[in-house]
Design a protein around this motif. Structure first.
Motif, PDB file in Angstrom:
ATOM      1  N   UNK A 451     -11.434  -3.162   9.855  1.00 26.90           N
ATOM      2  CA  UNK A 451     -10.554  -3.862   8.923  1.00 26.90           C
ATOM      3  C   UNK A 451      -9.500  -2.941   8.312  1.00 26.90           C
ATOM      4  N   UNK A 452      -9.632  -1.635   8.530  1.00 27.40           N
ATOM      5  CA  UNK A 452      -8.739  -0.666   7.902  1.00 27.40           C
ATOM      6  C   UNK A 452      -7.285  -0.955   8.278  1.00 27.40           C
ATOM      7  N   UNK A 453      -6.418  -0.922   7.284  1.00 25.39           N
ATOM      8  CA  UNK A 453      -4.989  -1.133   7.491  1.00 25.39           C
ATOM      9  C   UNK A 453      -4.309   0.235   7.512  1.00 25.39           C
ATOM     10  N   UNK A 454      -3.637   0.550   8.609  1.00 25.88           N
ATOM     11  CA  UNK A 454      -2.975   1.848   8.740  1.00 25.88           C
ATOM     12  C   UNK A 454      -1.482   1.609   8.899  1.00 25.88           C
ATOM     13  N   UNK A 455      -0.717   2.046   7.918  1.00 28.35           N
ATOM     14  CA  UNK A 455       0.737   1.877   7.924  1.00 28.35           C
ATOM     15  C   UNK A 455       1.374   3.237   7.648  1.00 28.35           C
ATOM     16  N   UNK A 456       2.257   3.664   8.537  1.00 28.41           N
ATOM     17  CA  UNK A 456       2.941   4.952   8.408  1.00 28.41           C
ATOM     18  C   UNK A 456       1.951   6.102   8.240  1.00 28.41           C
ATOM     19  N   UNK A 457       0.828   6.007   8.960  1.00 23.54           N
ATOM     20  CA  UNK A 457      -0.151   7.087   8.942  1.00 23.54           C
ATOM     21  C   UNK A 457      -1.048   7.114   7.723  1.00 23.54           C
ATOM     22  N   UNK A 458      -0.927   6.145   6.837  1.00 21.31           N
ATOM     23  CA  UNK A 458      -1.763   6.092   5.631  1.00 21.31           C
ATOM     24  C   UNK A 458      -2.782   4.968   5.754  1.00 21.31           C
ATOM     25  N   UNK A 459      -3.982   5.241   5.276  1.00 20.04           N
ATOM     26  CA  UNK A 459      -5.056   4.251   5.294  1.00 20.04           C
ATOM     27  C   UNK A 459      -5.011   3.404   4.035  1.00 20.04           C
ATOM     28  N   UNK A 460      -5.170   2.099   4.214  1.00 15.37           N
ATOM     29  CA  UNK A 460      -5.267   1.181   3.078  1.00 15.37           C
ATOM     30  C   UNK A 460      -6.505   0.312   3.292  1.00 15.37           C
ATOM     31  N   UNK A 487       0.730  -6.639  14.401  1.00 15.44           N
ATOM     32  CA  UNK A 487       1.696  -5.771  15.060  1.00 15.44           C
ATOM     33  C   UNK A 487       3.081  -5.978  14.475  1.00 15.44           C
ATOM     34  N   UNK A 488       3.723  -4.861  14.141  1.00 16.51           N
ATOM     35  CA  UNK A 488       5.081  -4.924  13.634  1.00 16.51           C
ATOM     36  C   UNK A 488       6.047  -4.300  14.611  1.00 16.51           C
ATOM     37  N   UNK A 489       7.103  -3.649  14.098  1.00 18.71           N
ATOM     38  CA  UNK A 489       8.049  -2.973  14.960  1.00 18.71           C
ATOM     39  C   UNK A 489       7.506  -1.624  15.398  1.00 18.71           C
ATOM     40  N   UNK A 490       7.737  -0.600  14.573  1.00 16.13           N
ATOM     41  CA  UNK A 490       7.252   0.737  14.893  1.00 16.13           C
ATOM     42  C   UNK A 490       5.884   1.007  14.293  1.00 16.13           C
ATOM     43  N   UNK A 491       5.422   0.148  13.415  1.00 16.09           N
ATOM     44  CA  UNK A 491       4.132   0.355  12.757  1.00 16.09           C
ATOM     45  C   UNK A 491       3.514  -0.996  12.459  1.00 16.09           C
ATOM     46  N   UNK A 492       2.277  -0.986  11.927  1.00 17.01           N
ATOM     47  CA  UNK A 492       1.637  -2.253  11.598  1.00 17.01           C
ATOM     48  C   UNK A 492       2.310  -2.884  10.379  1.00 17.01           C
ATOM     49  N   UNK A 493       2.302  -4.210  10.346  1.00 11.83           N
ATOM     50  CA  UNK A 493       2.765  -4.955   9.185  1.00 11.83           C
ATOM     51  C   UNK A 493       1.560  -5.619   8.534  1.00 11.83           C
ATOM     52  N   UNK A 494       1.682  -5.921   7.255  1.00  8.49           N
ATOM     53  CA  UNK A 494       0.545  -6.414   6.485  1.00  8.49           C
ATOM     54  C   UNK A 494       0.814  -7.828   5.988  1.00  8.49           C
ATOM     55  N   UNK A 528       3.084  -0.704  -0.152  1.00  8.17           N
ATOM     56  CA  UNK A 528       3.133  -1.550   1.035  1.00  8.17           C
ATOM     57  C   UNK A 528       4.165  -2.666   0.847  1.00  8.17           C
ATOM     58  N   UNK A 529       5.019  -2.838   1.845  1.00 11.98           N
ATOM     59  CA  UNK A 529       5.921  -3.984   1.864  1.00 11.98           C
ATOM     60  C   UNK A 529       5.265  -5.060   2.728  1.00 11.98           C
ATOM     61  N   UNK A 530       4.814  -6.138   2.109  1.00 13.61           N
ATOM     62  CA  UNK A 530       4.092  -7.175   2.838  1.00 13.61           C
ATOM     63  C   UNK A 530       5.029  -7.962   3.740  1.00 13.61           C
ATOM     64  N   UNK A 531       4.571  -8.231   4.959  1.00 11.15           N
ATOM     65  CA  UNK A 531       5.352  -9.063   5.867  1.00 11.15           C
ATOM     66  C   UNK A 531       5.325 -10.513   5.428  1.00 11.15           C
ATOM     67  N   UNK A 532       4.137 -11.005   5.065  1.00  9.05           N
ATOM     68  CA  UNK A 532       3.981 -12.390   4.647  1.00  9.05           C
ATOM     69  C   UNK A 532       2.980 -12.473   3.513  1.00  9.05           C
ATOM     70  N   UNK A 533       3.225 -13.407   2.610  1.00  6.04           N
ATOM     71  CA  UNK A 533       2.250 -13.811   1.594  1.00  6.04           C
ATOM     72  C   UNK A 533       2.127 -15.319   1.706  1.00  6.04           C
ATOM     73  N   UNK A 534       0.914 -15.781   1.960  1.00  2.00           N
ATOM     74  CA  UNK A 534       0.702 -17.220   2.119  1.00  2.00           C
ATOM     75  C   UNK A 534      -0.350 -17.693   1.131  1.00  2.00           C
ATOM     76  N   UNK A 535       0.011 -18.704   0.358  1.00  2.00           N
ATOM     77  CA  UNK A 535      -0.921 -19.356  -0.545  1.00  2.00           C
ATOM     78  C   UNK A 535      -1.453 -20.605   0.149  1.00  2.00           C
TER      79      UNK A 535
END
Length: 569
Positions: A451-460, A487-494, A528-535
């Motif tokens: 489940x680990x989120x890795x964006x720009x080499x950082x763990x979230x 999957x995003x462009x050059x890195x994962x999106x959240x 983190x810049x979120x790609x989507x927020x869905x309620x």
């Protein structure tokens, strides 16, 4: 309680334990079921040890099985479930604790598990039998444990400690359900470990549980620990708890020295749903302890629960944080008889794999230490043991660790056959897939590797992001938020998907403002810049059978377009 003074279990197999208590304490109560479905007051139905053994023998004698056959338990939560599970083992078969096909939302999982274990027979009740037979749709012997009809093949051979007792199917939070192979020896070892670690006094204890008996924690607490130690078990249906959570706490107060266990959401549910008038009637000073486990423990929820029920006699030291998993039977670490220990770790340091206490950051709850087993924090890439203070994968070694996954040799070797690089013992070790850190001697859980989120080499850690998102508005349901990477462009999106209590009444401007608030909070706290927020409405964030957020399934729904589009990007 030291290992030297720990009282012996009733035998070296589950069958021997039942025989022992039926012979030595035949008239003592073994099981009480509070039936709220037929009586709002919870009509009590009890079985003594002798009555339980007699019913188990009758049901076992109706099972047309040979040693090693699988018997699926498809009973509703009731005394019949206990009888059916023990009857399968007594008949020499391998029990597979499952659930009635009528359980909403889990038909797909049930079908997958039945296909995997290929049972020779199924145990259920006379009332549930028609639905079970319709669901099975194939030639499998179905036995109603409340109306058994003997067959000539019984009695079965006496089991040995190393024989397989049951298959515990995992909840499927990060993979398809897999059946953990557990022997009699595994189970009795884990009962001993848990009781030693918790300091439970078998001479004065009663277990009280609403947890599903098909779930590892529910099975061990509600059935196997009482069976091993000769304790009284008090059970209720999970639906009865969801309808009125005060029922659970009332049952706890009815029995001096009561023990229970529940996931974190149950503590929140009780604190938010039980009215002040009902709290005033509770007698929680009689409780020995409630184990908190099965999902990440939220310190704010514990604070709220302790405050809400202090007037009823509940004290913080009654809450016992724990860590475990089905592959280790259930319990791995448990905390001492003290108020839960909460440590705040620097968020940036934690993201780089180091746990450094700080004044502000991520608050984690200590889950105690192992008893009778070994726990190592390991670099998952090099298999090297990490020093205290480093985030690593949790590896477990002990007699409670299962024999592998049912008919999955490759997965079994990968998960149960790990070897340490230079550590003792070298192996085999169980790779849990969980990330944790040892700090001041206690284990803290950071999250799941998958489940680990890795964006720009950082763990979230997703549960950290989810907690931040939930703080944006009181309408967002705590424990009902999923954060995951795509999957995003050059890195994962959240992406964040959050259930909102008043979703149906949210106007579009209010929803836009709220999603913007979530983005701002997550950006400020986590960078983190979120790609989507869905309620979404309540019930739209998928969960596993044990109530955990199923982030992988939520990601699949998102990618399939099931949630539509976010209002703002």
């Amino acid at each position: 309680m030291s290992q030297e003074t720990f009282p012996a279990v009733g035998g070296d197999t589950l069958t021997a334990c039942l025989r022992h208590w039926a012979a030595t304490t035949p008239d003592a109560p073994a099981l009480t079921f509070a039936d709220f479905a037929t009586d709002p007051a919870g009509r009590r139905r009890s079985l003594t040890w002798r009555q339980l053994a007699d019913r188990v023998d009758a049901a076992a004698g109706a099972l047309p099985v040979s040693p090693g056959d699988r018997v699926a338990v498809l009973c509703p939560q009731s005394p019949d479930y206990v009888v059916g599970f023990l009857a399968a083992i007594t008949a020499g078969a391998i029990a597979v604790p499952l659930f009635d096909p009528g359980l909403p939302g889990h038909a797909g999982r049930l079908a997958a598990v039945l296909a995997d274990c290929a049972p020779t027979a199924v145990v259920t009740t006379a009332a549930a039998r028609p639905g079970v037979e319709e669901f099975l749709g194939r030639d499998v012997a179905v036995v109603a444990v409340d109306r058994p009809e003997p067959v000539p093949s019984w009695p079965a051979p006496t089991p040995a400690p190393g024989d397989v007792a049951y298959l515990q199917y995992t909840s499927g939070s990060t993979r398809s359900p897999a059946g953990v192979v557990l022997t009699h020896a595994n189970v009795l070892a884990n009962v001993t470990q848990a009781v030693r670690g918790l300091g439970l006094d078998p001479a004065a204890a009663t277990t009280v549980s609403w947890l599903p008996l098909f779930h590892d924690m529910g099975l061990v607490l509600g059935l196997l620990t009482p069976l091993a130690l000769g304790l009284r078990s008090v059970l209720m249906d999970p639906l009865a708890f969801i309808e009125r959570p005060v029922r659970w706490l009332e049952l706890l107060g009815d029995h001096a020295g009561s023990w229970s266990a529940a996931p974190n959401f149950a503590f929140h549910y009780c604190a938010s749903r039980i009215r002040e008038a009902d709290r005033a009637r509770l007698r929680l000073g009689r409780v020995a302890a409630i184990v908190n486990g099965a999902e990440p423990i939220n310190p704010d929820v514990l604070d709220r629960f302790h405050t809400a029920f202090a007037g009823a006699g509940y004290r913080p030291e009654m809450t016992r944080p724990a860590y475990g998993l089905a592959e280790a039977t259930v319990f791995v670490t448990t905390g001492p008889a003290a108020a839960p220990r909460v440590t705040t770790f620097d968020r940036d340091a934690l993201a780089t794999g180091t746990a450094r206490p700080a004044g502000d950051g991520v608050r984690l709850v200590a889950c105690g230490t192992p008893a009778g087993q070994l726990v190592a924090l390991v670099d998952p890439d090099t298999a090297a043991v990490l020093p205290d203070g480093s985030v690593g994968e949790i590896w477990v070694h002990g007699p409670n660790v299962g024999d592998g996954y049912w008919q999955k040799p490759l997965d079994s070797t990968e998960t149960f056959g790990a070897r340490l690089a230079g550590g003792l013992p070298e192996g085999p070790w169980l790779r849990t897939g969980d990330l944790g850190v040892r700090h001041d001697g206690e284990l803290y859980i950071a999250g799941r590797i998958k489940d680990l989120i890795i964006v720009d080499g950082r763990n979230h850690y997703p549960q950290d992001v989810e907690a931040t998102a939930a703080s944006a508005d009181p309408g967002i349901r705590p424990g009902s938020v999923a954060a995951f990477a795509v999957a995003g462009g050059d890195t994962e999106a959240v992406v964040v998907v959050a259930e909102h209590r008043a979703h149906a009444d949210l106007a579009e401007p209010a929803e836009r403002a709220l999603t913007a608030a979530v983005r701002r909070l997550v950006s400020d706290a986590h960078g983190l810049a979120l790609r989507d927020v869905l309620l979404v409405p309540a019930g739209r964030v998928p969960r596993t059978s044990s109530g955990k957020i199923a982030r992988g399934a939520c990601r699949d729904r998102y990618l399939a377009g099931d949630y539509g589009k976010a209002l703002a990007r």
